[in-house]
Every structure is written in C-alpha cells, then in structure tokens.
Design an enzyme around this catalytic site. Structure first.
Site, mmCIF file in Angstrom:
data_model
loop_
_atom_site.group_PDB
_atom_site.id
_atom_site.type_symbol
_atom_site.label_atom_id
_atom_site.label_comp_id
_atom_site.label_asym_id
_atom_site.label_seq_id
_atom_site.Cartn_x
_atom_site.Cartn_y
_atom_site.Cartn_z
ATOM 1 N N LEU A 9 0.953 -1.367 0.142
ATOM 2 C CA LEU A 9 -0.406 0.185 -0.027
ATOM 3 C C LEU A 9 0.579 1.409 0.093
ATOM 4 O O LEU A 9 1.442 1.204 0.989
ATOM 5 C CB LEU A 9 -1.104 0.059 1.284
ATOM 6 C CG LEU A 9 -2.026 0.953 1.533
ATOM 7 C CD1 LEU A 9 -3.619 0.267 -0.048
ATOM 8 C CD2 LEU A 9 -2.200 1.148 2.370
ATOM 9 N N ASP A 10 0.339 2.028 -0.920
ATOM 10 C CA ASP A 10 1.118 3.421 -1.103
ATOM 11 C C ASP A 10 2.918 3.378 -1.461
ATOM 12 O O ASP A 10 3.409 4.666 -1.024
ATOM 13 C CB ASP A 10 0.537 4.155 0.313
ATOM 14 C CG ASP A 10 -0.596 4.526 0.440
ATOM 15 O OD1 ASP A 10 -0.689 4.566 -0.105
ATOM 16 O OD2 ASP A 10 -0.239 4.956 1.745
#
Lengths: 283, 283, 283, 283
Positions: free
Chosen positions: C226-227
């Site tokens: 994520l990210d």
C-alpha cells in the site's frame, strides 16, 4: 566532460533521426543524451545530441567536417561543440549585483560550466566582490560623451579575452546596435519583468501601479529591438498588497538570479536553439 | 455561518483598530478573523473583521446603523454583511465551459459559498451540463441586431433573481458600458492571459507567437475599459516549445478555472476591497 | 490520431537510437515525437517514439511482429500501441468525487484520450453525477462479509468491459493482492499526501499535526504494498496556520484532481515506462 | 527602523484585540502592521503588532513593563522587541556553503536585517569566502575525542558575541541536547528534504531511490529530537528521471538557500510564534 554536443535545425523530413544517429554511431561515439522537436507550425526539425567516444578522444573539428555532407543534403544549420571547452563569459553589471554574485558563486563551486575571464561595470560598486573571486574587474564609466570610447574598450576586452558569451547581469546601459549585430544569439540579458509586460524602465514600479498579483523575470537574447529578443526563460513569483514597490524589488532579486543562471547554464551546455523570434530549449 | 463581516477603508490614523475592535466588543461580538493593511503610498487604511455574537443572533442591519457614527468620523467606506446570506451569482458563459463546470461542481459540494440561481449563455452548448445541476439555463443569442434586446433580457434576469454578483466565465461578448456602470465591483471576468500582457482577443495565440515560457490567467473586476479593471488574482503555468497553440489552450483551462474560483470565493467571503485601480485581498 | 506509439526499455548500448529509428523509417513511418533516456545508475535505456505512416494506414500488430528480431537482439521490453485505440478506463470512487468529476469533464471535452465504460463505487453518492454523463454506474457496497463477492463482481465488469486501466479516484477500499497482481502497471491511485510522507489513513490530519507548510498529492501505480508503488506524478500546494484541517482537505482537492488527471493522460498516451520501483515519464 | 514589535499568545477571549490595540494607542504609538490568528483546535490567540511612536522615540523596556498587567490578566506569553536592535546571528556551516553565501550576500546588501558577528565551521573550506566579508571565521574541528571541547568553544563564542540566533546553514554535526535546551526557538536548521519525508542522512539519495517527482527543503527550529522541531518554512521543486542524484543536490541548493533565508528573515522580524510543535508565521 568528454565528447561533443551536436545541435541542428533543418526542414523536417522522414529519416533525419536515423541518419544523424547512424552518423554518430559510425564515428565511434555513444549517444548519452538526445532530444528532438518538430515545430509543426513551420515544419522545422530541431535536434541536440550529446555523445562520447566509445574509446579514446573525439575531435569536434574533424567530426564537424565529416558531418558537413549530411548537413548540406538536409539544409541543416548545425554546431559541433567540444564538451571539454568551457564557454568564456563576460559579465556586465551596473549597481545591483545580486545576479553577478549568484553567477560568481555558482561558477566557483562548479555548478555553472563557464569561465569568467572578466567583469565589466560602469560603476565601481562591485569591485571588492569580484576581486574576492580573483577575476579582473574593468571599470568603464559611461556618459553621453564617452559612450563611443567605452564601447571600443569593451570590444577590446571581448577580443583579448576571447569571449564566447556576454551576460548582461542587470547592466543598465543599452548596447549599441552594431555590437548587438556582431554577437547574435551570444548576448543574454535579464529583464526584471514578465515580458512582454512592463518593457522598458522601472518595471517593478509599473507592476505595482497596475496592481498585478505575480511579478516575473525574463532572460532573453539581446537583439537591436530592446526587450524584444527571443525569450530563453521566465519565472514568476507571487506578490500581494503588502508587497510595496521596494519589497517588489527584493522579491524580484531571487527570481532574476535564478532565471539568469538557468539561461546561462543552458546556453553553456548548448541546450538553446533559435527558432525565429522564439527559442527551443532542450532541458 | 453566523455573525457578520465588516470591511472598511479610510484615511490612516492612530487608534483605528482599537476603536473598531472596541465597537465590535461592546456590541457583544467576538472577533474570529481580523486583518488590516495600510497602503503607505496613499495613506489609506483597510480592515476586514469577521465576528460572531457571543450569544444569540447578530443583526447586520442594526450593527451597520450603530457603526455609522464611527464611520462618519473617520470618513470610512464600509460594508456590514450578514454571514448567513449567500451571494446570488449569475454565471455567464459562451462555448468553453470548463470554468462553468468548475464553479458548478464547487458550489454543489459546498466549497464555494454562493447560490447560482441562473446561467446565461449566448450558445446552447452547456445546457445539459447546467440542467444536470437543476439550475435554470437562459439561452440569449447575441447578434449586432439583437444586442440591445439581449441586454434588456439580461437586466430582467438580474433583477428577477436578485443577483449580487455576475461572473463572466469565458463569456466572449462585451457587456455594454451602462451595464458595467450599474454594477461596479460586482462583475468578475476571467481573462486567459497574464495581464497586462496579451490583452484582447486570442491571448494564447499571441503568447505562442511571442515565445513566452509561462502563460497565465487573470481574474479582474470589469470596468468600462476592457481588460483594464482591478486585478483580483493571477496564476501562471510553465510551457515550452512542445506546447503548441492548442496545448496552450488546454494548459490554460486548469489555471483559468482555479483563478476564477478563487476570485469568486474571495468576493463571496468579502475578502476583496477596492484600492483605486488595484485590489486589497485579505486571504 | 493515426499511427503508433512504440515504447521500449533495454540495456544501454551504442547504436540503439539509430537502429530503432532506422526500423521506423524503413517501415514507411515518419517520427513525429521521440524521446530517450538512459538511467546511468542501472545502465538501462528507455525510448518512446510516436510515428505516422507517410501514406495509408499503419498496422500496429504487424509492426510489432516486424520489430521482434531487433527487440530480441537487444533484450528489449517493448509495446507497440495503435494510436487510434483509446484506452478503456474504469473509474472507482467512494464518497469524495472531485477527481471523478474532473476526469468525467476532461473526457467529455476530449482533453483526456480515454473512454470510460463504467464507474464503480461502494457508495451511491455520485450516481446522478455519473448518470448525467450517460455512463453506467455500478454500486458495489463492501463489508467484511461481502468483500470477496464484491471483488468477483468487479472482476466481471473488468472483463465484460474489456478494461485497460483502473483509476482509483479516491476509492477508499484496498484492492486485494490478487487483483493488484493481475494488473501490474495498470492500476493508478491518487494518494492525498506528498508520499512518502503521511502514508495510510487521514494524511491531511497527519499533515496538520506535523505543521507542514506545503501539502501534496501523489499519483502512483498500485502494487501489493500500500502507498509504495512507483510514483507517476506529485504536486504540492502552500498552506499556513490559517489552513485548518478542513481547509487542508479543500486545498488538497484541486491538487489531487490535477495530479491524477495528468497521470491518467500520460498513461493513456503511453508516456510512462516502469523503471524498477520508479517511473520514467516522457512528457 | 523605529518603534517596537509586540508578539503575544494567550487563551482566546473576546476583546483581546481591542484591549491590546487600545494599550498601544494610549502609549502614543501608531500601529503600522498588525496580524492576528486564533487556533480553533486549541483555542489559542496569537498576535503581532508593529508600532511606531507618533513622536520621539519608543522605549521597548518601559513598554514591556507597562504591558505586564494586561499580559498577566490574560495569561499571555509576549515579547516586546526594539526594532532598532538587529539580531546577532551566528552562522554554522560544514562543507557545502551555498546557504552561507546566500546569507552573507543578503546581509551585505541590507536585505536581511541581522548582524553576523561570527561564522563557525568544522572545516576550513569557506574561510576565504567569509573573510571577503570581513567577518571572523572560527574553525572548530570536531571528532569524537574533541566534541566536548568543541562545544565549550562554541558556547564561549555565543557568549562573547552576545548571539541571539544560531543558524545551521548545512552544518552536518549534531548539537548536544544541552545546547539545544539552552536556546529553545533560537536555533534554526535547514534540512534538505521535504520533512517529514527523508529524515536523517543523505535525503537526496533517499529521494532518488524512492523516485519522487518533487524534492524539497525544510527550515525548522532545532529541538533535541533530530529533524522533529517546529517547521518554519518549506518549498518544493520539480525533478524527473533526468535528475540523477548529483543533479538533485544541485537543484536542492537553490531551494535550501531560499527557504533558510526566509526563515531567518521572519525570525529576525519577529514574525514566527511557536504553537506547540507547530509555528504561526505572520508574513
């Protein structure tokens, strides 16, 4: 740096990139940077190539000669520069020396690939600042009466020091048309406005009066038409009601120095190609 | 929102802030935002105060009356606005509707504190877009022959809908001088250049021809002198040789919409004070 | 648009440009845009060429087959896209729909070269907005219990609509690792912070707490981490003490929409090449 | 400059502006700049006033004493500075001296309202540059063995030169916790990243590895927690694939110098108020 920088402009046609890159390859060079652009409005093709010899040294003069047949066939204007040659830049300044200080510092730490063999000013103000960098300072005062003699002195310095580039770093005197004609595309000026707004004198005061919310600076090549030469770079900075005329001058300083140093660096790295009254800049 | 917004301008003098804030305090209001500015070149003092009643409701009309003696003493121009009143804005548009779309969306999510009781256009192009927001769309075509009648219709809509603000969101027709005079400081236009550069028609094409490296947009109040009214906000965006005339138009869209929406918001929040041909904006 | 876009990446070597451009020339195509870049840290060469047939039509499939021997020789990853094919993009959104509105508008005026055959949301909020554009809206609510079934539905839409690109336009649900793996380099997310600062939830509140003076937005390809996926584009905007947490959200909206639309446009124009965990973007 | 600068922070309450401005008025001073801000999340009121005596001279010490009852009543932290006193700033630098050069130049032309009685460095590199400005240069080398003695020397210089402000202008040594504690809110550091991204060493290399599209610089007050002190100012600049690690360093230089000079100027003009771990800056 080793190798060469080739820049060229010619009428657009199929195969130009293949032919030019093929030439570079056959000459035993490896392309390390390359950029192209076609101006659709005029059908002109622009290209810049940086190349290093796969082995040994390159000879820019010999490469230039070897490239001539290709250039002739496609009606190319081209330059073949030796990357080991640093442009010799003459800096000219009047009283405000923030751009001068910026150029001197960048050059001193190797951030600007130029040599500065001389600084010319119509004032004495910046003498100590330049002397601290061990660079000759030529004080050439200018009045209506001495203008002609002053230009003669300037021409002498340009010749003696084999100057490649003249940088007007807030030099508030107008160069004569004949001097401008002798160095087309080799004199860069910084104008302290976002051209074409606020041409001429006191642009910050004009900007204040008009109540603009951004001010700017413009680096451009000098032509005989004052403030009308091809634009190289511009930048703007926000102002508001609190920013009185004096503070506008202060804010402008940073952006002027930044814009001028970019223009000088791009010129020194052969990144700027003239396109009529406009410029192509390969950043 | 509860409370009031007081804006004022007057000749500068000692004690103005203390006296004005003392008035607000004695009226049972608490200051939640306050900003001042003195224009040193004209000796004019500008102030904006947002205040809420410590308890209950405030009455902008009564406060305005109560403030009049202070205003008279110091020769203040002032406005006392009720924060619960949302300005009623008329949007005018021709064919390019990116600014319209932006204003409609911002208003729909509550990001712009206005009401839009009507959209007027000399074309039908944006009808469905406006209808999707359930806002009346008035199609008023304009030709040399119908110009006068068209303005009469417009005046009717302005009156019927109790319009506080007219927003020219890429409306390509010139409003008549008489209309401009009737709404001084209440008509906002977006011009697609960095004024004062490139006034008049086709600014992006002018910018391309001049070879600028930044383009801009300007929101300003409309006066009888086209493109000469007080500037509210400007923004610039970088372009280069790759940015042909069409791409300039595309890049300009974003900055136009942004600049215009800021100007409308600041106007709706009573953040803009006229200062001769310039503006004071308390952001 | 006519013609093809060729993108390639391979180990750097002399002659790559000449050979590739020679191929294009011999296939009867004229190069109208071309850009190259060599990553000195990894010795990888990247290139993008846009070319049009000198006469008639080009056949991207045939050109791709013809190019394979060159690609094999130099160990190139390459794509040969038909410019007349518009990417089919699925937009996913939760409650905040400013990015969605921006993408819909740009697509509707032809500023974004994509088709949007479907919008998927876990909420109903944006239904009318999407319906006004006559685009199917799939409401797929998600809870812990229904997550698996929801993904199955999503997969079905992706297949039925022959989706090329998934755009997470403030979609606040995490896609499953298996979905991420199925579409490497084909899912673009907008994160409302200047990554790697403020990963995870509520980045604007994190930014407010830390007292930063600029906030940003980041468009990146989605990976299982994520990210952490390759960054495509970022932009920052100035804030100060007056900008409370809510106003940060408001300021962020503009920059999020701008950054995401750029990323989607560059992807649709085949301007983005993956370079490990980073991206090469030929603007 | 004549007059005083009053800054204050206290729990918000009605009437604070009226009371403070009333005090200034009764003391025979005219307010020439004034700004306020209420932090809604903590209920704290901040104010800064610049005032000049209507006639004669002002006595900051006497005014401070006279203001104490008001301050006590409202539990204000406040400072009353004499505008004629220029802060005495110690500049500390290691090898990269672009920020030093910038601060020296700005001070020399009067653009930065400070005095620089001394420069301290753990290297000799910048000696000539500082000597050209006729400012004492203290070379204090630091090793694990000499760290304590070095700090003692530093403390001596700070005392002898009556230093008001310490500026870490790319000083690559960590100040001891005890020194940090002695000068809370009086040591400004420039960190060459967009904090909180890329804390610690070699932020440009971290930025390159992560593939960010903007890099930044952060000026902050130094606290015992490295790179965690209250942020004063930040700025970002665009980079792309062409910007290798070395070029990142070069681009960062300009933005570091700009950000640090702003922070120093705002501090010297008493424009920065601490608000917990954040700052309020009245620009």
């Amino acid at each position: 740096s080793r190798g060469i920088v080739l820049t060229l402009a010619c009428p657009d046609a199929p195969g130009l990139i293949a032919e030019t890159c093929g030439f570079i390859f056959r000459q035993g060079l490896n392309i390390i940077e390359s950029a192209q652009f076609t101006d659709q409005t005029t059908g002109t093709f622009f290209m810049r190539i940086v190349a290093e010899p796969v082995a040994g040294e390159s000879d820019a003069q010999a490469l230039s000669t070897a490239f001539e047949p290709i250039a002739a066939e496609h009606r190319m204007r081209f330059t073949m520069a030796d990357r080991s040659h640093r442009l010799r830049a003459l800096i000219m300044v009047s009283k405000f020396d923030h751009c001068l200080n910026d150029l001197l510092y960048r050059t001193s730490i190797g951030a600007l690939p130029i040599e500065i063999p001389a600084v010319v000013s119509n004032h004495r103000d910046s003498y100590q600042r330049v002397a601290a960098h061990d660079i000759p300072y030529h004080h050439i005062p200018i009045s209506a009466a001495t203008k002609e003699r002053a230009e003669a002195k300037l021409a002498e310095i340009i010749e003696d020091e084999r100057i490649d580039l003249i940088v007007l770093a807030r030099y508030m005197q107008v160069l004569s048309p004949s001097l401008c004609r002798r160095f087309p595309g080799r004199v860069i000026n910084i104008h302290h406005s976002f051209l074409p707004s606020f041409k001429g004198a006191k642009p910050y005061h004009q900007a204040f009066s008009r109540g603009v919310k951004l001010i700017g600076a413009t680096a451009h090549y000098v032509t005989e038409d004052l403030d009308e030469g091809p634009i190289i770079e511009q930048e703007a900075v926000r102002v508001d009601q609190v920013t009185g005329p004096d503070e506008l001058v202060a804010r402008g300083r940073d952006v002027e120095a930044l814009v001028l140093s970019r223009a000088v660096r791009w010129h020194a790295e052969h990144r700027i190609l003239l396109n009529g009254t406009r410029t192509v800049v390969f950043k």
